[in-house]
Scaffold this motif. Structure first.
Motif, PDB file in Angstrom:
ATOM      1  N   LEU A 110      -0.364  -3.425  -0.278  1.00 44.79           N
ATOM      2  CA  LEU A 110       0.215  -2.118  -0.546  1.00 44.79           C
ATOM      3  C   LEU A 110       1.731  -2.225  -0.627  1.00 44.79           C
ATOM      4  CD1 LEU A 110      -2.027  -0.300   2.072  1.00 44.79           C
ATOM      5  CD2 LEU A 110      -2.435  -0.482  -0.383  1.00 44.79           C
ATOM      6  N   LEU A 161       4.663   4.443   0.984  1.00 48.91           N
ATOM      7  CA  LEU A 161       3.823   4.061  -0.144  1.00 48.91           C
ATOM      8  C   LEU A 161       3.919   5.172  -1.192  1.00 48.91           C
ATOM      9  CD1 LEU A 161       0.685   2.994   1.938  1.00 48.91           C
ATOM     10  CD2 LEU A 161       2.511   1.507   1.093  1.00 48.91           C
ATOM     11  N   ASP A 164      -2.862   3.706  -4.804  1.00 49.47           N
ATOM     12  CA  ASP A 164      -3.287   2.383  -4.337  1.00 49.47           C
ATOM     13  C   ASP A 164      -4.801   2.356  -4.178  1.00 49.47           C
ATOM     14  OD1 ASP A 164      -0.790   0.932  -3.883  1.00 49.47           O
ATOM     15  OD2 ASP A 164      -0.409   2.420  -2.321  1.00 49.47           O
TER      16      ASP A 164
END
Length: 140
Positions: free
Chosen positions: A9, A29, A104
């Motif tokens: 990630l 993220l 993701d």
């Protein structure tokens, strides 16, 4: 270097907090999600981690749990919501892929019994749960 770790990630360090032996590294993220890694202070120093740095959070699929619905209070801080995109049953283990709100893909390897008990199937909203001690940090 090639790795067998499925969950990679990419993100940006937003905070580093040092304790006596361990440190925590918060990584932003996509989609406003964050993941926290608890790593040794020695690793924090060796990697030279600081805010604004691009990194990759690495998590083995066997260290990812899957939750459904409202989760009770628990110590697991890394909760990545998303939608299940794939469920592949083996003889005793099941692989579950979840697309997060940030774009993701997180893969979990859980027991087939657990996957069946939860009724996991593509299209279900779910949450990937990851203990911070199971997250490693790599520089990009």
């Amino acid at each position: 270097m090639r790795l067998s770790i499925r969950n990679r990630l990419a993100g940006e360090v937003v905070a580093v907090e040092a304790g006596e032996v361990m440190g925590t590294v918060r990584v932003a993220l996509g989609g406003g999600l964050e993941i926290t890694a608890a790593i040794t202070l020695e690793s924090v120093r060796e990697l030279g981690l600081s805010s604004g740095q691009r990194v990759v959070a690495l998590v083995k699929s066997t260290e990812v749990a899957i939750g459904l619905g409202e989760l009770p209070r628990m110590s697991i801080r890394n909760r990545l919501p998303g939608r299940i995109t794939e469920v592949e049953h083996g003889a005793v283990m099941t692989t579950v892929q979840l697309a997060t709100a940030g774009g993701d893909t997180v893969t979990a390897a859980i027991t087939k019994d657990a996957a069946e008990d939860l009724g996991l199937e593509p299209g279900l909203d779910a949450i990937a749960l990851i203990k911070s001690t199971e997250v490693s940090i790599a520089l990009t």
